[in-house]
Design a protein around this motif. Structure first.
Motif, PDB file in Angstrom:
ATOM      1  N   TRP A 464      27.212 -18.191  27.529  1.00  8.35           N
ATOM      2  CA  TRP A 464      26.242 -17.100  27.700  1.00  8.35           C
ATOM      3  C   TRP A 464      25.883 -16.942  29.178  1.00  8.35           C
ATOM      4  O   TRP A 464      25.880 -15.823  29.717  1.00  8.35           O
ATOM      5  N   GLN A 465      25.602 -18.051  29.858  1.00 12.59           N
ATOM      6  CA  GLN A 465      25.291 -18.003  31.293  1.00 12.59           C
ATOM      7  C   GLN A 465      26.455 -17.409  32.074  1.00 12.59           C
ATOM      8  O   GLN A 465      26.266 -16.566  32.969  1.00 12.59           O
ATOM      9  N   GLU A 466      27.657 -17.848  31.732  1.00 10.86           N
ATOM     10  CA  GLU A 466      28.847 -17.353  32.436  1.00 10.86           C
ATOM     11  C   GLU A 466      28.963 -15.839  32.296  1.00 10.86           C
ATOM     12  O   GLU A 466      29.276 -15.129  33.270  1.00 10.86           O
ATOM     13  N   GLY A 467      28.710 -15.331  31.085  1.00  7.74           N
ATOM     14  CA  GLY A 467      28.782 -13.894  30.864  1.00  7.74           C
ATOM     15  C   GLY A 467      27.712 -13.131  31.633  1.00  7.74           C
ATOM     16  O   GLY A 467      27.949 -12.014  32.102  1.00  7.74           O
ATOM     17  N   LEU A 468      26.524 -13.711  31.774  1.00 14.03           N
ATOM     18  CA  LEU A 468      25.451 -13.065  32.534  1.00 14.03           C
ATOM     19  C   LEU A 468      25.770 -12.956  34.016  1.00 14.03           C
ATOM     20  O   LEU A 468      25.333 -12.019  34.694  1.00 14.03           O
ATOM     21  N   LEU A 469      26.547 -13.908  34.540  1.00  9.76           N
ATOM     22  CA  LEU A 469      26.821 -13.963  35.978  1.00  9.76           C
ATOM     23  C   LEU A 469      28.150 -13.328  36.365  1.00  9.76           C
ATOM     24  O   LEU A 469      28.546 -13.388  37.535  1.00  9.76           O
ATOM     25  N   ASP A 470      28.840 -12.714  35.398  1.00  8.51           N
ATOM     26  CA  ASP A 470      30.128 -12.059  35.667  1.00  8.51           C
ATOM     27  C   ASP A 470      29.879 -10.666  36.258  1.00  8.51           C
ATOM     28  O   ASP A 470      29.943  -9.647  35.573  1.00  8.51           O
ATOM     29  N   GLU A 471      29.575 -10.624  37.548  1.00  7.85           N
ATOM     30  CA  GLU A 471      29.171  -9.363  38.183  1.00  7.85           C
ATOM     31  C   GLU A 471      30.281  -8.325  38.198  1.00  7.85           C
ATOM     32  O   GLU A 471      30.019  -7.113  38.179  1.00  7.85           O
ATOM     33  N   ASP A 472      31.542  -8.739  38.240  1.00  8.50           N
ATOM     34  CA  ASP A 472      32.635  -7.772  38.210  1.00  8.50           C
ATOM     35  C   ASP A 472      32.583  -6.939  36.931  1.00  8.50           C
ATOM     36  O   ASP A 472      32.833  -5.733  36.948  1.00  8.50           O
ATOM     37  N   TRP A 473      32.225  -7.600  35.805  1.00  9.50           N
ATOM     38  CA  TRP A 473      32.169  -6.860  34.542  1.00  9.50           C
ATOM     39  C   TRP A 473      31.063  -5.816  34.605  1.00  9.50           C
ATOM     40  O   TRP A 473      31.259  -4.671  34.189  1.00  9.50           O
ATOM     41  N   LYS A 557      21.351   0.400  34.603  1.00  8.20           N
ATOM     42  CA  LYS A 557      21.744  -0.753  35.418  1.00  8.20           C
ATOM     43  C   LYS A 557      20.658  -1.161  36.397  1.00  8.20           C
ATOM     44  O   LYS A 557      20.676  -2.282  36.909  1.00  8.20           O
ATOM     45  N   GLN A 558      19.706  -0.275  36.614  1.00 12.72           N
ATOM     46  CA  GLN A 558      18.576  -0.647  37.471  1.00 12.72           C
ATOM     47  C   GLN A 558      17.559  -1.505  36.707  1.00 12.72           C
ATOM     48  O   GLN A 558      16.877  -2.349  37.286  1.00 12.72           O
ATOM     49  N   LEU A 559      17.461  -1.261  35.393  1.00 12.77           N
ATOM     50  CA  LEU A 559      16.525  -2.057  34.593  1.00 12.77           C
ATOM     51  C   LEU A 559      17.060  -3.468  34.333  1.00 12.77           C
ATOM     52  O   LEU A 559      16.308  -4.446  34.378  1.00 12.77           O
ATOM     53  N   TRP A 560      18.341  -3.543  34.014  1.00 13.13           N
ATOM     54  CA  TRP A 560      18.961  -4.861  33.772  1.00 13.13           C
ATOM     55  C   TRP A 560      19.893  -5.140  34.944  1.00 13.13           C
ATOM     56  O   TRP A 560      21.080  -4.944  34.876  1.00 13.13           O
ATOM     57  N   ASN A 561      19.293  -5.577  36.037  1.00 12.98           N
ATOM     58  CA  ASN A 561      20.055  -5.725  37.272  1.00 12.98           C
ATOM     59  C   ASN A 561      20.509  -7.165  37.488  1.00 12.98           C
ATOM     60  O   ASN A 561      20.246  -8.051  36.673  1.00 12.98           O
ATOM     61  N   ARG A 562      21.185  -7.383  38.632  1.00 12.14           N
ATOM     62  CA  ARG A 562      21.735  -8.703  38.939  1.00 12.14           C
ATOM     63  C   ARG A 562      20.650  -9.772  38.969  1.00 12.14           C
ATOM     64  O   ARG A 562      20.838 -10.871  38.467  1.00 12.14           O
ATOM     65  N   GLU A 563      19.502  -9.441  39.546  1.00  9.42           N
ATOM     66  CA  GLU A 563      18.439 -10.429  39.681  1.00  9.42           C
ATOM     67  C   GLU A 563      17.898 -10.855  38.310  1.00  9.42           C
ATOM     68  O   GLU A 563      17.660 -12.040  38.057  1.00  9.42           O
ATOM     69  N   SER A 564      17.695  -9.901  37.405  1.00  7.68           N
ATOM     70  CA  SER A 564      17.168 -10.254  36.076  1.00  7.68           C
ATOM     71  C   SER A 564      18.184 -11.068  35.285  1.00  7.68           C
ATOM     72  O   SER A 564      17.813 -12.000  34.551  1.00  7.68           O
TER      73      SER A 564
END
Length: 596
Positions: A464-473, A557-564
Motif C-alpha cells: 500500500w505504501q509503495e503504491g502511494l509513493l509511485d509518483e509516475d503513476w 489531483k490538487q486535493l489528493w496531492n503528493r504531500e498528502s
C-alpha cells in the motif's frame, strides 16, 4: 448428602440442553462465568440465594439439582407437529425414585394446544448409560426408568419412527408407506389422496404426522392435506410448507451501513445474525474473537474488495469456535442448486437464524437475509447499501406501501454468491481462552502471505505504501482512474481505522478477564498501544475528503496531492511499527499465560 460433583455434572448437562454457554448462564444468574465453571467441575456449589433463579433457568426443581436422581428428563415437548409447548419443568417434577409414569390424557395437557391434529409428547432423557429419546401419543402412558433405553441420541441420518394420517379423533399407521417413499429420496412431496388415500366415510380435516430422529434429537412435523413436506438440502430435517409459511419476516433487525460504527460489513452482518439468535455480544467483540481487528489486506491492483475481512485470511473459523456455533456454507451455486438452497434459507429463518450473505444488493458487501415473501420467491434483507434507497424514496407512496408489507426491509436484488448459516452447537469457551486464541491469530495473520491477488499483514501495508509513493503513476493517470484509486484508498483506510479501533476496544474490555499480574501489565500496554493507533488512524481518516468531494472537484489531483500521499505512507509505516510492538506484546502474553 449433597455430592458437588454430581450437582456440577447435572448443571452442565442441563445448561448445554438449554444451548447456553457458561457466560450466558452466568449473565442470567448475575454471577461470574468462573462461578459457573466451579459449579460444573464440582469445586463449589451454587449459593442458596441463586438456586431459585438457577432452577427457573434450567427448568428443574431445586431438589433435582442438588439431589440429582439417575433419571433426568432433559426435555419434554408437547406438540401437534405444528405448534409446541415446552413442559420439561412440569414433567421433571413427576420423576420419583428414578421412575417417570405419566398419562398423556392427564388434565394438565388439556388446553395447551388448540387444534384437531393428533398430539404427542417428545421426550429426551438421560440415565447413567446415556441419553435417549422417546415419544408417546395422547391417551397413552409414558413409563421411563433408569434402565430404559429407547432411541439413542445421535442418529446419523433422518429415520422415521412414527407416521400416521388422520386427526386427533382417529388416524391410521402409514409408517410403512413413508419408509417406502423415503427410498426415492424426494426433496419434497404433497400430502394428497394419491399418496395417502382417505378411508370411506371419514369426515373432517386430515393431517400427515411424522415423528423422526436425526443427529439433534426427536422431532415431529404435521402437514394438512394439499400442503407440502420439504426436506432440507442435507436431508436432516423436515418442514411443512403450509399456508402460514407463505411468508416469514424476522422483525426489528437494525439497519446496516458504513459510518455506523460497524465498517467491516462481514463482522457487522455476523453481529446482526448473532443478535437475532439471542447471543449477547458486541460488534467489537466479534471483530476481536475472530481476529479481524488485526487484519490488514491490500490488492496491488487497487480494488475495493481488499477491505473485505475475508479477502486474505479466514477469520470465520475462530469466531464460530468462540461462540459455540456450527456453520454451513453455500458458495457460487448453479441455478438448479439455488432452487434447493432457497429451502435452507427459509428453514433457517423459521428458526430465527438470519443467513449471512455476500452481494445482496448494489455491490459485493456482506448483509443478512431477514425474511421472505411469496413462498420464498422474494427474499428480504439488510445490506450496507440500504440508506441511499431509503433516502431517495422516502416520499414515494408506492415504496412506502411496499415497506409496510416487508416490515421495512428491502428486496434482495441478487442471489448471493456466498451464504453462511449459523446455529448453536456446543459450549462457548471461556472468554479468556478466546482472547488468547485471538492473539495467536494476530501473530499468524500479520505474517500471512495472502493469496488470490491480495497481500496480507505487513506485506499489505508495505504494498500500500509503495503504491502511494509511485509518483509516475499519479502523474500519468487520467482523471477517472485517479478518482477511482482515491475512492479505493479511502475505503481501505476506513477498514483499517475500524479494525484498529475495534482492537483497542476489545483489548480494553478484556482486561477484567486477566488475573495474572504479569499478563495484566502486558495487556494494559497492548491496549494503550492500540488506543494510540486508533487515535492516529481515526484522526487521519476523518481529515480525508470524501470521494464525492474529489469526484466533483475541478482539479482532483490538487486535493489528493503528493504531500498528502506521503503523509499517509508515513502513517502506514507508523502503524506497521505499532503492530510489530503489538506482536511482541501478544507473544509475551501468550508465553506468560502458558506458565500459569
Amino acid at each position: 448428602m449433597i455430592n458437588s460433583e454430581q450437582v456440577g455434572r447435572r448443571i452442565a448437562i442441563l445448561r448445554r440442553e438449554k444451548q447456553l454457554s457458561q457466560e450466558q448462564l452466568a449473565e442470567q444468574l448475575h454471577v461470574s462465568a468462573q462461578a459457573v465453571s466451579k459449579w460444573e467441575t464440582g469445586r463449589s456449589l451454587p449459593e442458596t440465594s441463586t438456586l431459585p433463579l438457577l432452577s427457573a433457568v434450567l427448568g428443574h426443581s431445586i431438589d433435582s439439582l442438588l439431589l440429582p436422581q439417575e433419571l433426568a428428563v432433559l426435555s419434554a415437548v408437547y406438540t401437534d407437529g405444528n405448534e409446541q409447548q415446552d413442559v420439561t419443568h412440569w414433567v421433571n417434577q413427576l420423576v420419583t425414585g428414578n421412575t417417570l409414569t405419566l398419562s398423556l390424557g392427564d388434565r394438565f395437557f388439556q388446553g395447551l394446544l388448540h387444534s384437531d391434529r393428533a398430539k404427542l409428547l417428545l421426550v429426551k432423557y438421560g440415565t447413567p448409560s446415556g441419553i435417549y429419546l422417546t415419544f408417546v401419543l395422547k391417551g397413552q402412558l409414558v413409563q421411563i426408568d433408569v434402565h430404559s433405553q429407547d432411541y439413542p441420541l445421535g442418529q446419523s441420518k433422518l429415520t422415521f419412527v412414527h407416521a400416521a394420517y388422520g386427526n386427533e379423533l382417529s388416524g391410521r399407521d402409514v409408517l410403512q408407506k413413508m419408509n417406502h417413499y423415503a427410498y426415492f429420496e424426494w426433496t419434497q412431496f404433497t400430502v394428497d389422496q394419491e399418496l395417502f388415500p382417505s378411508t370411506m366415510g371419514h369426515e373432517g380435516s386430515e393431517y400427515l404426522l411424522l415423528v423422526y430422529l436425526n443427529a439433534d434429537g426427536i422431532h415431529a412435523v404435521s402437514c394438512a392435506e394439499g400442503e407440502r413436506i420439504h426436506y432440507t438440502p442435507d436431508r436432516a430435517r423436515l418442514f411443512a410448507a403450509e399456508s402460514g409459511r407463505r411468508h416469514c419476516i424476522i422483525e426489528k433487525v437494525n439497519r446496516l451501513g458504513f459510518g455506523r460504527g460497524m465498517d467491516c460489513s462481514w463482522a457487522g452482518a455476523l453481529y446482526t445474525s448473532l443478535s437475532a439468535m439471542g447471543i449477547e455480544t458486541s460488534y467489537e467483540t466479534v471483530m476481536g474473537v475472530s481476529g479481524a481487528c488485526w487484519r490488514a489486506a491490500f490488492a496491488p491492483v487497487w480494488d475495493y474488495s481488499a477491505a473485505d475481512a475475508l479477502a486474505a485470511y479466514d477469520f470465520t473459523t475462530p469466531v464460530i469456535q468462540a461462540y459455540g456455533l456450527k456453520a454451513g456454507w453455500a458458495n457460487r451455486l448453479t441455478s438448479e442448486e439455488r432452487k434447493q438452497e432457497k429451502l435452507t434459507v427459509m428453514e433457517s429463518l423459521h428458526h430465527q437464524r438470519l443467513p449471512v450473505a455476500l452481494n445482496l444488493r448494489v455491490a459485493p458487501e456482506w448483509g443478512v437475509i431477514t425474511g421472505y415473501l411469496d413462498n420464498g420467491n422474494t427474499l428480504l434483507c439488510r445490506s450496507y447499501f440500504d440508506e441511499e434507497t431509503f433516502t431517495e424514496l422516502k416520499d414515494d407512496p408506492e415504496f412506502q406501501a411496499a415497506m409496510k408489507s416487508s416490515k421495512g426491509y428491502l428486496y434482495v436484488d441478487h442471489w448471493p454468491y456466498k451464504l453462511l448459516y449459523l446455529e448453536r452447537h456446543g459450549d462457548i469457551p471461556p472468554a479468556l481462552d478466546s482472547l488468547y486464541a485471538s492473539l495467536r491469530i494476530k501473530l499468524d495473520a500479520m505474517q500471512a502471505n495472502g493469496g488470490r491477488g491480495y497481500h496480507a499483514g505487513y506485506k499489505a501495508l508495505a504494498s500500500w505504501q509503495e503504491g502511494l509513493l509511485d509518483e509516475d503513476w499519479y502523474t500519468a493517470a487520467d482523471a477517472g482512474t485517479f478518482k477511482r484509486r482515491y475512492s479505493v484508498n479511502h475505503f481501505c483506510m476506513m477498514a483499517l481505522a475500524d479494525a484498529r479501533r475495534s482492537a483497542a476496544v476489545y483489548l480494553k474490555a478484556s482486561l477484567g478477564l486477566v488475573q495474572n499480574p504479569s499478563v495484566y501489565a502486558l495487556m494494559c500496554e497492548m491496549a494503550a498501544n492500540y488506543e494510540q493507533m486508533d487515535i492516529l488512524l481515526s484522526s487521519y481518516y476523518s481529515s480525508m475528503p470524501l470521494p464525492a468531494v474529489l469526484e466533483a472537484h475541478a482539479s482532483p489531483k490538487q486535493l489528493w496531492n503528493r504531500e498528502s500521499r506521503r503523509r499517509q505512507a508515513e502513517l502506514l509505516d507508523t502503524v506497521a511499527g505499532l503492530d510489530q510492538r503489538g506482536d511482541e506484546l501478544a507473544a509475551a502474553i501468550l508465553e506468560q499465560a502458558q506458565l500459569q
